[in-house]
Design an enzyme around this catalytic site. Structure first.
Site, mmCIF file in Angstrom:
data_model
loop_
_atom_site.group_PDB
_atom_site.id
_atom_site.type_symbol
_atom_site.label_atom_id
_atom_site.label_comp_id
_atom_site.label_asym_id
_atom_site.label_seq_id
_atom_site.Cartn_x
_atom_site.Cartn_y
_atom_site.Cartn_z
ATOM 1 N N THR A 13 38.921 -18.602 34.798
ATOM 2 C CA THR A 13 37.587 -18.044 34.636
ATOM 3 C C THR A 13 37.729 -16.645 34.046
ATOM 4 O O THR A 13 38.797 -16.043 34.107
ATOM 5 C CB THR A 13 36.840 -17.988 35.992
ATOM 6 O OG1 THR A 13 35.505 -17.531 35.787
ATOM 7 C CG2 THR A 13 37.531 -17.072 36.967
ATOM 8 N N GLY A 14 36.654 -16.135 33.465
ATOM 9 C CA GLY A 14 36.700 -14.800 32.878
ATOM 10 C C GLY A 14 36.542 -14.849 31.373
ATOM 11 O O GLY A 14 35.923 -15.759 30.828
ATOM 12 N N GLY A 16 37.338 -15.877 28.090
ATOM 13 C CA GLY A 16 38.117 -17.022 27.638
ATOM 14 C C GLY A 16 39.054 -16.765 26.491
ATOM 15 O O GLY A 16 40.104 -17.417 26.375
ATOM 16 N N ARG A 27 30.075 -19.538 19.436
ATOM 17 C CA ARG A 27 31.262 -19.129 20.185
ATOM 18 C C ARG A 27 31.613 -20.163 21.248
ATOM 19 O O ARG A 27 30.776 -20.688 21.955
ATOM 20 C CB ARG A 27 31.020 -17.775 20.847
ATOM 21 C CG ARG A 27 32.219 -17.241 21.658
ATOM 22 C CD ARG A 27 32.114 -17.551 23.142
ATOM 23 N NE ARG A 27 33.210 -16.956 23.924
ATOM 24 C CZ ARG A 27 33.417 -17.172 25.208
ATOM 25 N NH1 ARG A 27 32.620 -17.984 25.878
ATOM 26 N NH2 ARG A 27 34.430 -16.602 25.836
ATOM 27 N N VAL A 28 32.918 -20.466 21.357
ATOM 28 C CA VAL A 28 33.437 -21.347 22.395
ATOM 29 C C VAL A 28 34.589 -20.624 23.071
ATOM 30 O O VAL A 28 35.475 -20.085 22.401
ATOM 31 C CB VAL A 28 33.927 -22.689 21.810
ATOM 32 C CG1 VAL A 28 34.598 -23.528 22.884
ATOM 33 C CG2 VAL A 28 32.765 -23.457 21.186
ATOM 34 N N GLY A 29 34.572 -20.595 24.388
ATOM 35 C CA GLY A 29 35.642 -19.944 25.131
ATOM 36 C C GLY A 29 36.719 -20.921 25.552
ATOM 37 O O GLY A 29 36.907 -21.985 24.950
ATOM 38 N N ASP A 30 37.411 -20.593 26.627
ATOM 39 C CA ASP A 30 38.540 -21.415 27.067
ATOM 40 C C ASP A 30 38.119 -22.620 27.899
ATOM 41 O O ASP A 30 38.868 -23.593 28.004
ATOM 42 C CB ASP A 30 39.498 -20.569 27.904
ATOM 43 C CG ASP A 30 38.869 -20.127 29.227
ATOM 44 O OD1 ASP A 30 37.778 -19.544 29.190
ATOM 45 O OD2 ASP A 30 39.462 -20.375 30.288
ATOM 46 N N THR A 38 32.419 -19.193 35.030
ATOM 47 C CA THR A 38 32.813 -20.585 34.916
ATOM 48 C C THR A 38 32.993 -21.131 36.317
ATOM 49 O O THR A 38 33.418 -20.412 37.200
ATOM 50 C CB THR A 38 34.177 -20.678 34.189
ATOM 51 O OG1 THR A 38 34.056 -20.086 32.904
ATOM 52 C CG2 THR A 38 34.628 -22.118 34.052
#
Length: 328
Positions: free
Chosen positions: A241-242, A244, A218-221, A190
């Site tokens: 970052t990383g 999520g 899929r959706v991360g942070d 990110t």
């Protein structure tokens, strides 16, 4: 970080006057009754996750000309969205396991206004679509086909986000269809950017193509306000970052800003944010998280799970890449 200090001249004070240049400095920074020693905020400043030097250079270009922090963070991360060599953001981002390149982004201004897009396809600059969501709709998040249609209505052009490189990688991946999270930048990443302008106003932006070969949908942070990004102009801002999923579980960026509100430095807040995550993942070492924070003094801090995370910073002193300490 060294902060500029303006000292009061006791002899001039006794005479009932301060030098004109010194008083001008105080007045410019809103100080009517200077103490013996005044710490002035370091501003403007732009910082972003990882060593994306071109991104902070672009943000600084905006800030140096007197531009606002919102324009700075948008234009800064757009550099990476357009860079096809960056295969974790924007055009050239790696696809999900179904072969769809899907992008997530959010943006947040000094007043707490925010916009976000998730699972957006065929648009190079999701951060700019997120800003349009913030400014042109009563909503905060638009997703999937709705977000894409909105982008077209706002004048964004449809574009194939695959590159020759990512298409070849995807075809090779399908031979095994193995999914794993690699500790640092190779699998996912990110760019989260924070900036404070000469007025002392803070904004932030975050954009990503997410985990390579993720499950479709899929959706991360990154596009989630409070998880991947949070701005409170009274206090500061944070981004992540990383992996999520772990950031979402602790509402990581919001947590860090609240810790700064309670008096912690950006560094202390980032360290506590990572430790909260690790407390829920005892003895687990197979993922990376990196936090970055900026407060109203222009102080920055970062912390991560494993060595390797860095952040790029640009101030009037120039540009630098900062290596951060890690939990392990």
């Amino acid at each position: 970080m060294k902060r500029r200090k303006f000292l009061k001249n006791s002899s001039l004070t006794a005479a009932g006057a301060l030098s004109a240049p010194l008083m001008a400095n105080y007045q410019k920074n809103g100080i009517s009754n200077p103490e013996n020693e005044i710490d002035l905020p370091v501003k403007p400043i732009a910082v972003c996750t990882w060593n994306f030097k071109n991104a902070t250079a672009k943000a600084w270009e905006v800030l140096e000309k007197g531009g606002n922090s919102l324009d700075a963070v948008e234009q800064g991360v757009m550099v990476e969205e357009a860079d096809v060599k960056n295969e974790t953001v924007g055009k050239g981002g790696r696809p999900d396991r179904d072969g769809n390149v899907t992008l997530d982004a959010c943006i947040m201004d000094k007043d707490g206004n925010c916009g976000s897009v998730v699972y957006l396809q065929n648009i190079v600059h999701p951060v700019s679509v997120a800003r349009k969501v913030m400014e042109e709709t009563p909503h905060i998040i638009l997703a999937g086909r709705g977000a894409e249609q909105f982008a077209y209505e706002q004048g964004f052009k449809k574009e194939d986000l695959f590159t020759e490189s990512t298409r070849k990688q995807y075809e090779e991946w399908k031979k095994t269809s193995k999914y794993e999270t690699i500790i640092n930048i190779e699998n996912h990443d990110t760019i989260g950017m924070l900036a404070m302008d000469e007025n002392g106003d803070i904004s932030g932006a975050c954009t990503t193509s997410g985990m390579a070969y993720k499950v479709g949908g899929r959706v991360g942070d990154s596009p989630i306000i409070g998880a991947g990004l949070f701005v409170d102009n009274e206090v500061g801002a944070a981004t992540a970052t990383g992996v999520g999923e772990e950031v979402i579980r602790t509402v990581g960026s919001f947590l860090i800003v609240e810790l700064m509100r309670q008096g912690k430095s950006p560094q202390e807040a980032c360290e506590e944010g990572v430790k909260r995550i690790m407390a829920k993942n005892k003895d687990r070492k197979d993922f990376q998280i990196g936090f970055l924070a900026l407060n109203k003094k222009g102080e920055t801090g970062g912390y991560c799970v494993h060595p390797g995370f860095t952040y790029s910073q640009y101030t009037e002193k120039g540009q630098e890449n900062v290596n951060v300490e890690s939990f392990y």
